[in-house]
Design an enzyme around this catalytic site. Structure first.
Site, mmCIF file in Angstrom:
data_model
loop_
_atom_site.group_PDB
_atom_site.id
_atom_site.type_symbol
_atom_site.label_atom_id
_atom_site.label_comp_id
_atom_site.label_asym_id
_atom_site.label_seq_id
_atom_site.Cartn_x
_atom_site.Cartn_y
_atom_site.Cartn_z
ATOM 1 N N ASP A 25 0.850 -1.193 0.000
ATOM 2 C CA ASP A 25 0.000 0.000 0.000
ATOM 3 C C ASP A 25 0.891 1.250 0.000
ATOM 4 O O ASP A 25 2.097 1.162 -0.169
ATOM 5 C CB ASP A 25 -0.936 -0.009 1.220
ATOM 6 C CG ASP A 25 -0.164 -0.203 2.530
ATOM 7 O OD1 ASP A 25 1.081 -0.189 2.511
ATOM 8 O OD2 ASP A 25 -0.819 -0.374 3.568
ATOM 9 N N ASP A 26 0.285 2.406 0.178
ATOM 10 C CA ASP A 26 1.050 3.652 0.106
ATOM 11 C C ASP A 26 1.671 3.999 1.452
ATOM 12 O O ASP A 26 1.446 5.069 2.002
ATOM 13 C CB ASP A 26 0.148 4.784 -0.391
ATOM 14 C CG ASP A 26 -0.240 4.560 -1.839
ATOM 15 O OD1 ASP A 26 0.636 4.124 -2.612
ATOM 16 O OD2 ASP A 26 -1.406 4.797 -2.185
#
Ligand code: WT7
Length: 694
Positions: free
Chosen positions: A562-563
């Site tokens: 994910d970020d």
């Protein structure tokens, strides 16, 4: 199935070869050589023979029982502790499937206990009151002190009594913003004693970050210190707290009381801002209080603490942990993964501002009655030999640190290590990010003289305790692999569609059932809890990490999918850094991505588009201003490593920023940009490539 072949294995390093063309030294060196890939490190026989778990067979047998008969397995583990009221069976009840109703997890139903009682009183009552709990080592060599379990108990009781006297009680939120002195775990334990919920904020976060956490949890008490010394720097923590309180007041939240520890080796009292109507010195508060304080028995599922952590979206979320399950989980992992035995001297270099300092400084070790080193300073002050000096000074036998620290010290050379004996060490641990095989080998050969097993512990703020980790007497190690699940943990490798993959496989890591110490909710936001962890893959807890299982069943974490950036083992949300950058008036838009970094694992790389009136490249001073903005908005831990001026960002026609492309540009992997023809304006990629490194 967890089966281990003892022959050579020819897999396992692929994820380090991030790019053949990587400009980053350790990634390039990590390309396997024939000798390197054949490495398998069996447990040292003398350690194995005395260990809590002495063979892989025994591990497998215990693991099977932990899954098939949790009542018996966890009942047995839990019997090491004091429970005021016993639990009923089944010992665990849960729902992981949002389609069937709210996600809920219950361990030790109906039981009542207390974390502080089990961490402190239990040992004093058993006659171990004179055992040293904390060997405190200050930032400056020569500044140190020791504290026994009985002394900890007395301080905790006085503090708990004082907290009650100012109206803090069960369920109340207490924010703790302190350096690594004994008063920090003491403050946590005092909260636990009376059922107050602590929220420790790392004393390196900015006033703005601190205030947003205080606001989110409506803290009515803040416990802090006058200051902290870290290496050559002194931080006036109280001043930061005052700024944070002012920010809270501006939003209508009144923090009633501030307790200030007078940390004299860091700061003079006269340099500490003090508001007598609101602030109280720790010593003045505690001195008149009775040295005894009854513990409050709490339900196993009541909240013990919350800890804010970053995710891929929005503001940091408050991960909420339980009491009974957290106790048994952190205690059992400490015992088995570090193979703790009475007589060990344990040192975890993590700060209590992170989950590692909760589970493996304050709670896990103290549940086991361990003696541990608490260190205020940094690994390289006054020089890069400091850690090993401390190891020798206290005869540390179990040492736990992060890959980023290992790499930083490795870069300083072997001499600083070899000056010290390190003969007391018998086990080394690592946590926070995947450890590259080069750093692993250096840790093993140079620090541990090839004598000490390395436990690579994979876990998260959310998991509360180790979920993948070797057992040092049982598991043959592969450098870079966190090996196998801890008892009770059922990891699966999922493909993008949520199918469980069998055998050797690459995908994302998820868990199909709860282990005792898993988080219970996002405090005050059950919806965010379910959306973040249980919605993408129905019926599973989703870790956010990529993972590969090899032919021997070993697990290899490949990093966040994910970020989230893992910068020196700190979790930084790209969205948080972007929001901070945008607060600067010159910034129109920002996109932040991770980039491989020699020491930090991942660096923070920011693409910044300026407001129309600015020309490219702007004055150098603007870069400094933007960096200062991020530091004051989030804290120095989120300082961007690179700022790349971007007249345009690669966007789809619908306006979505293509981070995949930005990651490749940042990592100098222009050959792997992939298809850019779907971009609204493909020429922005050319511009960014030609200005990379400018
Ligand atoms: C993330 C969790 C839990 C302790 C400190 C970090 C990464 C953590 C390992 C490891 C590979 C690891 C993961 C995870 N991570 N330990 N041994 N090998 N990756 O806690 O801030 O909650 O971060 O750290 O990406 O998701 P955290």
């Amino acid at each position: 199935r967890c089966s281990v072949s003892t022959g050579p294995c020819f897999w396992g390093y692929r994820f380090w070869t991030h790019s053949q063309a990587s400009p980053h030294r350790w990634m390039r060196q990590a390309l396997p050589t024939a000798a390197a890939v054949a490495d398998l490190f069996p447990p040292p026989p003398d350690l194995a023979s005395k260990a809590h778990v002495t063979s892989q067979d025994e591990y497998e047998r215990m693991y099977r029982q932990s899954i098939e008969d949790p009542d018996a397995f966890w009942g047995d583990q839990a019997s090491s502790y004091h429970w005021e009221t016993p639990w009923s069976t089944p010992i665990v009840d849960y729902n992981f499937d949002v389609r069937k109703g709210p996600v809920q997890i219950t361990w030790f139903p109906g039981a009542r206990t207390n974390l502080c009682y089990n961490a402190v009183d239990r040992h004093v009552l058993a006659g171990d009151g004179d055992k040293v709990a904390f060997l405190w080592e200050g930032n400056d060599p020569g500044v140190s002190s020791a504290m026994t379990y009985r002394q900890v108990q007395e301080q905790v009781c006085r503090l708990a009594n004082w907290m009650k006297s100012v109206g803090v009680g069960k369920g109340d939120d207490v924010t703790i913003y302190m350096p690594m002195t004994p008063e920090l775990p003491i403050a946590m334990l005092a909260c636990a004693r009376i059922g107050a919920v602590h929220s420790v904020v790392f004393a390196g976060f900015s006033a703005a970050s601190l205030s947003s956490r205080m606001l989110d949890s409506s803290a009515k008490l803040v416990v802090t210190s006058s200051g902290v010394r870290r290496g050559p720097k002194v931080l006036n923590l109280k001043q930061i707290v005052d700024e944070a309180i002012a920010l809270c007041a501006a939003k209508g939240h009144d923090v009633g009381t501030v307790l200030v520890e007078d940390h004299q080796t860091a700061l003079n009292r006269s340099d500490v801002p003090f508001t007598p109507s609101r602030d109280v010195w720790w010593h003045d508060a505690l001195a008149p209080q009775p040295a005894e304080c009854p513990v409050l028995w709490l339900d196993s599922e009541e909240p013990s603490f919350k800890l804010y952590t970053s995710g891929s979206t929005g503001t940091p979320k408050a991960v909420q942990h339980s009491i009974g399950g957290y106790m048994v989980g952190s205690g059992a992992t400490f015992k088995y993964v570090f193979d703790y035995r009475p007589g060990d001297v344990y040192w975890c270099t993590a700060d209590c501002g992170w989950i590692t300092g909760h589970s493996y400084v304050t709670y896990g070790p103290m549940f086991n009655g361990a003696t541990q080193v608490l260190f205020e300073g940094v690994p390289t002050y006054p020089d890069a030999g400091r850690m090993w000096e401390i190891v020798d000074k206290y005869n540390v036998s179990l040492f736990y640190t992060a890959p980023t620290a290992i790499r930083a010290l490795m870069a300083k050379g072997d001499e600083q290590v070899k000056k010290y004996s390190r003969q007391s060490l018998r086990l080394l641990g690592t946590v926070g990010e995947p450890i590259n095989p080069e750093a692993w080998r250096w840790y093993h050969e140079v620090i541990g003289d090839s004598r000490c097993p390395i436990v690579d512990t994979y876990w998260q703020t959310e998991t509360g305790a180790h979920v993948l980790a070797p057992l040092p007497g049982a598991t043959a190690l592969k450098p870079g692999s966190a090996t196998f699940p801890f008892f009770g943990v059922q990891p699966v490798v999922l493909d993008d569609n949520g199918n469980e993959l069998e055998g050797p496989a690459t995908g994302v890591l998820a868990m199909k059932a709860p282990w005792p110490s898993i988080m219970r909710t996002v405090s005050g936001n059950q919806q965010r809890f379910e959306e973040t962890y249980f919605s993408l893959f129905k019926g599973y807890y989703f870790s956010g990490d990529g993972c590969r299982r090899d032919e021997d069943g070993y697990m290899w974490i490949t990093g966040r999918v994910d970020d989230v950036i893992n910068n020196s083992g700190h979790r930084i949300g790209t969205a948080e850094v972007e929001s901070a950058l945008i607060t600067h008036p010159a910034v129109a838009e920002a996109a932040v991505v991770p980039v491989p970094h020699d020491i930090k694992g991942q660096g923070i790389y920011a693409f910044v588009t300026l407001m129309q009136e600015h020309a490219y490249p702007p004055e150098e001073a603007l870069k400094k201003e933007l960096i200062a903005t991020v530091r004051s908005t989030i804290g120095p831990i989120a300082t961007p490593d690179n700022i790349h001026w971007a007249p345009g960002l690669p966007k789809t026609r619908s306006g979505k920023i293509m981070r995949r492309i930005l990651r490749k540009i940042a990592s100098l992997e222009e050959s792997q940009l992939g298809d850019v023809s779907t971009l609204a304006d493909p020429s922005v990629v050319e511009t960014l490539l030609s200005t990379r490194g400018v």
